[in-house]
Design a protein around this motif. Structure first.
Motif, PDB file in Angstrom:
ATOM      1  N   LYS A 196     -21.694  -0.637   3.264  1.00 54.33           N
ATOM      2  CA  LYS A 196     -21.117   0.665   2.852  1.00 54.33           C
ATOM      3  C   LYS A 196     -21.597   1.796   3.775  1.00 54.33           C
ATOM      4  O   LYS A 196     -20.799   2.583   4.286  1.00 54.33           O
ATOM      5  CB  LYS A 196     -21.531   1.005   1.398  1.00 54.33           C
ATOM      6  N   THR A 197     -22.918   1.853   3.982  1.00 50.71           N
ATOM      7  CA  THR A 197     -23.474   2.949   4.792  1.00 50.71           C
ATOM      8  C   THR A 197     -23.061   2.808   6.255  1.00 50.71           C
ATOM      9  O   THR A 197     -22.689   3.792   6.909  1.00 50.71           O
ATOM     10  CB  THR A 197     -25.015   2.965   4.647  1.00 50.71           C
ATOM     11  N   THR A 198     -23.101   1.592   6.763  1.00 47.42           N
ATOM     12  CA  THR A 198     -22.733   1.336   8.163  1.00 47.42           C
ATOM     13  C   THR A 198     -21.293   1.778   8.426  1.00 47.42           C
ATOM     14  O   THR A 198     -21.001   2.452   9.423  1.00 47.42           O
ATOM     15  CB  THR A 198     -22.883  -0.177   8.465  1.00 47.42           C
ATOM     16  N   ALA A 201     -24.040   9.506  -1.523  1.00 47.99           N
ATOM     17  CA  ALA A 201     -24.120   9.448  -2.987  1.00 47.99           C
ATOM     18  C   ALA A 201     -25.156   8.424  -3.459  1.00 47.99           C
ATOM     19  O   ALA A 201     -25.172   8.024  -4.612  1.00 47.99           O
ATOM     20  CB  ALA A 201     -22.744   9.130  -3.564  1.00 47.99           C
ATOM     21  N   ASP A 202     -26.003   7.996  -2.519  1.00 50.28           N
ATOM     22  CA  ASP A 202     -27.006   6.991  -2.831  1.00 50.28           C
ATOM     23  C   ASP A 202     -28.391   7.648  -2.841  1.00 50.28           C
ATOM     24  O   ASP A 202     -28.782   8.257  -1.840  1.00 50.28           O
ATOM     25  CB  ASP A 202     -26.951   5.888  -1.759  1.00 50.28           C
ATOM     26  N   LYS A 203     -29.090   7.523  -3.946  1.00 50.33           N
ATOM     27  CA  LYS A 203     -30.400   8.201  -3.989  1.00 50.33           C
ATOM     28  C   LYS A 203     -31.415   7.563  -3.031  1.00 50.33           C
ATOM     29  O   LYS A 203     -32.426   8.180  -2.707  1.00 50.33           O
ATOM     30  CB  LYS A 203     -30.930   8.310  -5.419  1.00 50.33           C
ATOM     31  N   GLY A 207     -30.770   7.358  -0.039  1.00 45.43           N
ATOM     32  CA  GLY A 207     -30.612   8.314   1.057  1.00 45.43           C
ATOM     33  C   GLY A 207     -30.524   7.714   2.452  1.00 45.43           C
ATOM     34  O   GLY A 207     -30.963   8.336   3.424  1.00 45.43           O
ATOM     35  N   SER A 208     -29.914   6.542   2.583  1.00 42.51           N
ATOM     36  CA  SER A 208     -29.845   5.898   3.912  1.00 42.51           C
ATOM     37  C   SER A 208     -29.083   6.744   4.930  1.00 42.51           C
ATOM     38  O   SER A 208     -29.537   6.894   6.067  1.00 42.51           O
ATOM     39  CB  SER A 208     -29.160   4.534   3.818  1.00 42.51           C
ATOM     40  N   ALA A 209     -27.950   7.297   4.513  1.00 37.84           N
ATOM     41  CA  ALA A 209     -27.147   8.094   5.456  1.00 37.84           C
ATOM     42  C   ALA A 209     -27.880   9.393   5.816  1.00 37.84           C
ATOM     43  O   ALA A 209     -27.832   9.844   6.961  1.00 37.84           O
ATOM     44  CB  ALA A 209     -25.771   8.390   4.860  1.00 37.84           C
ATOM     45  N   ILE A 240     -17.372   9.179   1.406  1.00 40.07           N
ATOM     46  CA  ILE A 240     -18.450   9.057   0.426  1.00 40.07           C
ATOM     47  C   ILE A 240     -19.106   7.686   0.573  1.00 40.07           C
ATOM     48  O   ILE A 240     -18.437   6.649   0.505  1.00 40.07           O
ATOM     49  CB  ILE A 240     -17.940   9.220  -1.029  1.00 40.07           C
ATOM     50  N   ASP A 241     -20.403   7.713   0.816  1.00 40.42           N
ATOM     51  CA  ASP A 241     -21.196   6.481   0.894  1.00 40.42           C
ATOM     52  C   ASP A 241     -21.796   6.252  -0.493  1.00 40.42           C
ATOM     53  O   ASP A 241     -22.733   6.940  -0.897  1.00 40.42           O
ATOM     54  CB  ASP A 241     -22.296   6.667   1.955  1.00 40.42           C
ATOM     55  N   ALA A 242     -21.229   5.301  -1.240  1.00 36.67           N
ATOM     56  CA  ALA A 242     -21.612   5.090  -2.643  1.00 36.67           C
ATOM     57  C   ALA A 242     -22.854   4.201  -2.758  1.00 36.67           C
ATOM     58  O   ALA A 242     -23.178   3.444  -1.834  1.00 36.67           O
ATOM     59  CB  ALA A 242     -20.442   4.484  -3.406  1.00 36.67           C
TER      60      ALA A 242
END
Ligand SMILES: Nc1ncnc2c1ncn2[C@@H]1O[C@H](COP(=O)(O)OP(=O)(O)OP(=O)(O)O)[C@@H](O)[C@H]1O
Ligand SMILES: [Mg+2]
Length: 224
Positions: free
Chosen positions: A14-16, A37-39, A41-43, A81-83
């Motif tokens: 997803k993030t990639t 949108a991921d806690k 926080g990768s992005a 949006i990166d979920a």
């Protein structure tokens, strides 16, 4: 247009895909927002490794974030949006805010089963938002394996489209993100670049086509 990459399963890409898609759209001259949108926080962490990303990255990982996401997105040509994984409430908010939900699935049964929750959320959201679109993308595919082809047959039963553009498992994807880069900057892996270009084109084409078709459909309902 608001495009979200969603799957309750972790580690499917997803993030990639979010970062590389956002990068391509911004390189094409569009004003782009990436909502993390991921806690985990990768992005956001990726963005912190850079002086400039070419697009805006904001962190927003709340269950009731849809309204704020829509408000922010109105200032941009494209919002990605990166979920998050394993967070049904936040994921539902991401679905609600989206024009298109893209579900990355790995060529293994487990990730298709885990995406069931995401599919349910999309189908529920479609009941009151008929323009909502959804498609699977085969992610982290290893060569032209039988299992890679089988994953297509498995998801066909859901009635949701599968994008033609597959994303192969390539070192360039993993290395570039780790180093705060995109595949467009990292050793110029032409195959990876082509994959992201093909996928992005397909998502945008699908989004625009269907949005205009549904506008026509509602007009014809009004005019009879
Ligand atoms: N196409 C690919 N080829 C090789 N490695 C990949 C590919 N896509 C993702 N990866 C690697 O797999 C791992 C998970 O990818 P990523 O973080 O994009 O997935 P995710 O779905 O966002 O995960 P999470 O659910 O934890 O947020 C990372 O180490 C990433 O570098
Ligand atoms: Mg992620």
């Amino acid at each position: 247009m608001i495009i979200s990459f969603i799957n309750q399963k972790g580690g499917v890409g997803k993030t990639t895909l979010s970062i590389n898609t956002a990068s391509l759209l911004s390189q094409s001259g569009h004003k782009v927002l990436l909502i993390d949108a991921d806690k985990q926080g990768s992005a956001t962490t990726w963005a912190s490794l850079r002086d400039d990303t070419g697009f805006q990255v904001v962190s927003m990982a709340r269950e009731n974030m849809a309204k704020d996401a829509l408000f922010l997105a109105s200032e941009y040509d494209y919002t990605i949006i990166d979920a998050p994984p394993h967070a049904e409430g936040v994921s539902r908010s991401c679905v609600i805010a989206s024009d298109i939900v893209v579900i990355p699935i790995e060529p293994s049964g487990l990730s298709t089963w885990a995406s069931d929750i995401t599919i349910q959320q999309v189908q529920q959201a479609m009941e009151y938002k008929e323009t909502l679109k959804c498609g699977f993308v085969v992610s982290r595919k290893i060569g032209n394996t039988v299992i890679g082809r089988e994953v297509r047959n498995m998801v066909e039963d859901t009635g949701i489209r599968i994008f033609n553009a597959d994303i192969q498992n390539r070192v360039a994807y993993a290395e570039s993100i780790t180093m705060g880069q995109t595949i467009f900057e990292w050793e110029q892996d032409k195959n990876a670049i082509q994959e992201i270009e093909n996928l992005t084109k397909e998502i945008i084409y699908y989004g625009k086509k269907e949005l205009s078709e549904s506008t026509k459909a509602s007009k014809s309902r009004i005019t009879g």
